[in-house]
Design an enzyme around this catalytic site. Structure first.
Site, PDB file in Angstrom:
ATOM      1  N   ALA A  69       0.343  75.973  60.947  1.00  0.00           N
ATOM      2  CA  ALA A  69       0.050  76.795  59.764  1.00  0.00           C
ATOM      3  C   ALA A  69      -0.885  76.024  58.849  1.00  0.00           C
ATOM      4  O   ALA A  69      -0.896  74.794  58.849  1.00  0.00           O
ATOM      5  CB  ALA A  69       1.339  77.166  59.027  1.00  0.00           C
ATOM      6  N   ASP A  70      -1.665  76.759  58.088  1.00  0.00           N
ATOM      7  CA  ASP A  70      -2.535  76.140  57.099  1.00  0.00           C
ATOM      8  C   ASP A  70      -2.614  77.061  55.893  1.00  0.00           C
ATOM      9  O   ASP A  70      -2.614  78.284  56.036  1.00  0.00           O
ATOM     10  CB  ASP A  70      -3.937  75.887  57.669  1.00  0.00           C
ATOM     11  CG  ASP A  70      -4.688  74.845  56.860  1.00  0.00           C
ATOM     12  OD1 ASP A  70      -4.299  73.661  56.921  1.00  0.00           O
ATOM     13  OD2 ASP A  70      -5.646  75.199  56.148  1.00  0.00           O
TER      14      ASP A  70
END
Length: 206
Positions: free
Chosen positions: A85-86
């Site tokens: 995830a970012d």
């Protein structure tokens, strides 16, 4: 009958994402990418010329997941889904990354003061040949902040490892007047969307 997925690899060094996965009962092992290695980061987080925030956060997250999957294969680890995830903070179309120093943190907080900005978190789950991904967007309205408040906040350690220079789970919660979206998404992992992706990958959570 397919064997149910019981554990995943998490390609993130964020303690907040670990806490959020534990909150929903997801077991994981860490596959942490390097960001200060002598030969440079495993995945570059530099924004490409004219790259939109939505495209940027999706590209970086997918690259992190793909590199982690390669690492799993190189190390001959047991095959499991890989989650990456970012999160990026966007104001008027401009990406606000992690502040490099106090002056940059102060400038970010001044820009966010009294304004509504967007927090985009992209989540990718790779399992076998399948790719599951989604971008979650939240709108966050900041109160107008005095210069003294901004400087006191930026004198703490809180702003410096977070996109946009603030953490909703910390003292910056005092600044937020309204949220339209996902509280956990702003922290770095939208739990509803993440749960849906993991279910698609074959994990039974509840």
């Amino acid at each position: 009958m397919k064997t149910p997925v019981r554990k995943i690899y998490l390609a993130s060094k964020s303690p907040r994402r670990r806490e959020l996965l534990r909150q929903i009962g997801v077991e994981f092992e860490l596959l942490i990418l390097r960001d200060h290695a002598a030969r440079g980061p495993d995945v570059s987080e530099e924004v490409l010329p004219d790259e939109r925030a939505e495209d940027y956060v999706a590209r970086v997250t997918l690259e992190k997941a793909q590199f982690a999957r390669q690492t799993m294969q190189w190390r001959k680890l047991p095959p499991r889904p890989v989650l990456a995830a970012d999160t990026t903070v966007v104001l008027d179309g401009r990406i606000l990354g992690k502040p490099a120093d106090e002056a940059e943190a102060i400038a970010m907080m001044q820009a966010l003061s009294g304004r509504t900005h967007q927090v985009l978190t992209h989540v990718v789950v790779l399992h076998g040949e399948a790719t599951y991904q989604v971008t979650q967007r939240s709108d966050v309205a900041f109160a107008s902040l005095s210069e003294q408040t901004i400087r006191r906040y930026c004198a703490t350690t809180e702003p410096y490892d977070k996109a946009g220079g603030y953490g909703i789970q910390g003292q910056a919660a005092l600044f937020i007047e309204d949220i339209a979206g996902s509280h956990s998404g702003i922290m770095g992992l939208p739990l509803y969307e993440t749960g849906q992706l993991l279910k698609q990958a074959g994990m039974q959570i509840l």
